[in-house]
Scaffold this motif. Structure first.
Motif, short mmCIF file in Angstrom:
data_model
loop_
_atom_site.label_atom_id
_atom_site.label_comp_id
_atom_site.label_asym_id
_atom_site.label_seq_id
_atom_site.Cartn_x
_atom_site.Cartn_y
_atom_site.Cartn_z
N ALA A 145 -36.10 -47.36 -13.68
CA ALA A 145 -36.50 -48.77 -13.54
C ALA A 145 -36.43 -49.49 -14.88
O ALA A 145 -35.90 -50.61 -14.97
CB ALA A 145 -37.92 -48.85 -12.97
N GLY A 146 -36.92 -48.84 -15.93
CA GLY A 146 -36.93 -49.47 -17.25
C GLY A 146 -35.54 -49.73 -17.79
O GLY A 146 -35.25 -50.81 -18.32
N LEU A 147 -34.63 -48.75 -17.64
CA LEU A 147 -33.28 -48.91 -18.17
C LEU A 147 -32.46 -49.91 -17.35
O LEU A 147 -31.64 -50.64 -17.92
CB LEU A 147 -32.56 -47.56 -18.21
N VAL A 148 -32.67 -49.95 -16.05
CA VAL A 148 -31.95 -50.93 -15.23
C VAL A 148 -32.38 -52.35 -15.62
O VAL A 148 -31.53 -53.25 -15.77
CB VAL A 148 -32.19 -50.69 -13.73
N VAL A 149 -33.68 -52.56 -15.78
CA VAL A 149 -34.16 -53.88 -16.20
C VAL A 149 -33.62 -54.23 -17.59
O VAL A 149 -33.15 -55.36 -17.82
CB VAL A 149 -35.70 -53.92 -16.20
N LEU A 150 -33.67 -53.27 -18.51
CA LEU A 150 -33.14 -53.51 -19.86
C LEU A 150 -31.65 -53.84 -19.81
O LEU A 150 -31.17 -54.72 -20.53
CB LEU A 150 -33.39 -52.29 -20.74
N ALA A 151 -30.91 -53.13 -18.94
CA ALA A 151 -29.47 -53.35 -18.85
C ALA A 151 -29.13 -54.74 -18.33
O ALA A 151 -28.10 -55.30 -18.69
CB ALA A 151 -28.84 -52.29 -17.95
N LEU A 152 -29.99 -55.29 -17.48
CA LEU A 152 -29.75 -56.64 -16.95
C LEU A 152 -29.86 -57.70 -18.04
O LEU A 152 -29.19 -58.73 -17.99
CB LEU A 152 -30.72 -56.94 -15.82
N PHE A 153 -30.72 -57.45 -19.03
CA PHE A 153 -30.93 -58.42 -20.10
C PHE A 153 -30.20 -58.03 -21.39
O PHE A 153 -29.68 -58.89 -22.10
CB PHE A 153 -32.43 -58.57 -20.38
N HIS A 154 -30.19 -56.74 -21.69
CA HIS A 154 -29.56 -56.25 -22.92
C HIS A 154 -28.74 -55.00 -22.59
O HIS A 154 -29.19 -53.87 -22.80
CB HIS A 154 -30.63 -55.93 -23.97
N PRO A 155 -27.55 -55.17 -22.05
CA PRO A 155 -26.76 -54.03 -21.55
C PRO A 155 -26.34 -53.02 -22.60
O PRO A 155 -26.32 -51.82 -22.30
CB PRO A 155 -25.54 -54.70 -20.91
N VAL A 156 -26.02 -53.46 -23.81
CA VAL A 156 -25.54 -52.52 -24.82
C VAL A 156 -26.63 -51.54 -25.26
O VAL A 156 -26.41 -50.32 -25.26
CB VAL A 156 -24.94 -53.26 -26.04
N PRO A 157 -27.83 -52.01 -25.66
CA PRO A 157 -28.90 -51.05 -26.00
C PRO A 157 -29.23 -50.11 -24.84
O PRO A 157 -29.49 -48.91 -25.06
CB PRO A 157 -30.09 -51.95 -26.35
N ALA A 158 -29.22 -50.64 -23.62
CA ALA A 158 -29.51 -49.80 -22.46
C ALA A 158 -28.47 -48.71 -22.30
O ALA A 158 -28.79 -47.56 -22.00
CB ALA A 158 -29.57 -50.66 -21.20
N ALA A 159 -27.20 -49.06 -22.50
CA ALA A 159 -26.13 -48.07 -22.37
C ALA A 159 -26.23 -47.00 -23.45
O ALA A 159 -25.96 -45.82 -23.19
CB ALA A 159 -24.77 -48.77 -22.46
N ILE A 160 -26.63 -47.39 -24.65
CA ILE A 160 -26.80 -46.41 -25.73
C ILE A 160 -27.91 -45.42 -25.37
O ILE A 160 -27.76 -44.20 -25.53
CB ILE A 160 -27.11 -47.12 -27.06
N ILE A 161 -29.03 -45.94 -24.88
CA ILE A 161 -30.15 -45.07 -24.48
C ILE A 161 -29.71 -44.15 -23.34
O ILE A 161 -30.02 -42.95 -23.35
CB ILE A 161 -31.36 -45.91 -24.07
N ALA A 162 -29.00 -44.71 -22.35
CA ALA A 162 -28.54 -43.90 -21.22
C ALA A 162 -27.60 -42.80 -21.70
O ALA A 162 -27.66 -41.67 -21.21
CB ALA A 162 -27.84 -44.79 -20.20
N GLY A 163 -26.73 -43.13 -22.67
CA GLY A 163 -25.82 -42.12 -23.20
C GLY A 163 -26.56 -40.99 -23.92
O GLY A 163 -26.21 -39.82 -23.77
N VAL A 164 -27.58 -41.36 -24.68
CA VAL A 164 -28.38 -40.34 -25.37
C VAL A 164 -29.11 -39.46 -24.36
O VAL A 164 -29.16 -38.23 -24.50
CB VAL A 164 -29.39 -41.02 -26.32
N LEU A 165 -29.68 -40.09 -23.33
CA LEU A 165 -30.38 -39.31 -22.30
C LEU A 165 -29.42 -38.39 -21.55
O LEU A 165 -29.79 -37.26 -21.20
CB LEU A 165 -31.07 -40.26 -21.32
#
Length: 205
Positions: A145-165
């Motif tokens: 939920a947190g990463l999807v919301v973050l991706a809607l507003f700030h997609p690049v930071p969210a993608a970096i976090i998703a890649g690390v995870l």
């Protein structure tokens, strides 16, 4: 390629909980008017179905061994959902990233994250207590939920976090595999020991 970070993140999240992805994106698109969200995810019937399935998964995902059976069933569903969501995002935005390419990125990422989730859960199920399943399931739901919301507003930071995870999850699965092997070996040894303690006439007869 501006939508690639959002597509990657939604793919990662779909591999963990596809219903949560559809539900969160659909609600933000419908009530917060996020233009990047495809209209198909905002439909009432889609939101209702996603909500019901999310509740069912929220329960099944917290019960030892039931969660692994649920994951097995979703080996096909989650990658397909990740691909469909990615294709809808790309098609809705008319981005240069082709719909087919978007589906491949979203579906492929969803498949990898799903396999990571499945492997981790198999390792957790070797634990004698059930509380770790509940904690991990809640962490997964919050992360999705947190990463999807973050991706809607700030997609690049969210993608970096998703890649690390995703990378960290792969390493964790490699560690978990050895734990699963030890668990299976111990169970086999206990069965052999119990068989050895049976009376001789039982073994013969």
């Amino acid at each position: 390629m501006g939508l690639l970070p959002l597509i990657f993140t939604s793919g990662w999240a779909s591999g963990i909980n596809a219903y949560a992805v559809v539900l969160v994106m659909g609600l933000f698109g419908r009530y917060d008017h996020m233009t990047v969200v495809p209209p198909g995810l905002e439909r009432t019937d889609v939101l209702v179905i996603a909500g019901v399935l999310f509740v069912i998964e929220a329960v099944a995902d917290k019960i030892p061994y039931v969660d692994s059976a649920w994951d097995l069933v979703h080996t096909v569903i989650r990658p397909i959902a990740g691909g469909v969501v990615a294709a809808l995002i790309a098609g809705h935005a008319h981005d240069s990233l082709t719909t087919l390419g978007a589906a491949a990125v979203g579906g492929g990422t969803a498949l990898v994250s799903h396999l990571v989730k499945t492997g981790v859960r198999m390792g957790v199920n070797t634990s004698p207590e059930p509380f770790s399943n509940i904690v991990i399931s809640m962490v997964e739901d919050l992360a999705v939920a947190g990463l999807v919301v973050l991706a809607l507003f700030h997609p690049v930071p969210a993608a970096i976090i998703a890649g690390v995870l995703l990378a960290g999850g792969v390493l964790l699965v490699l560690f978990t595999i050895s734990r699963i092997r030890k668990f299976l070996r111990r169970r086999k040894e206990r069965r052999a020991a119990r068989a050895g303690l049976r009376p001789q006439h039982d073994l013969v007869g």
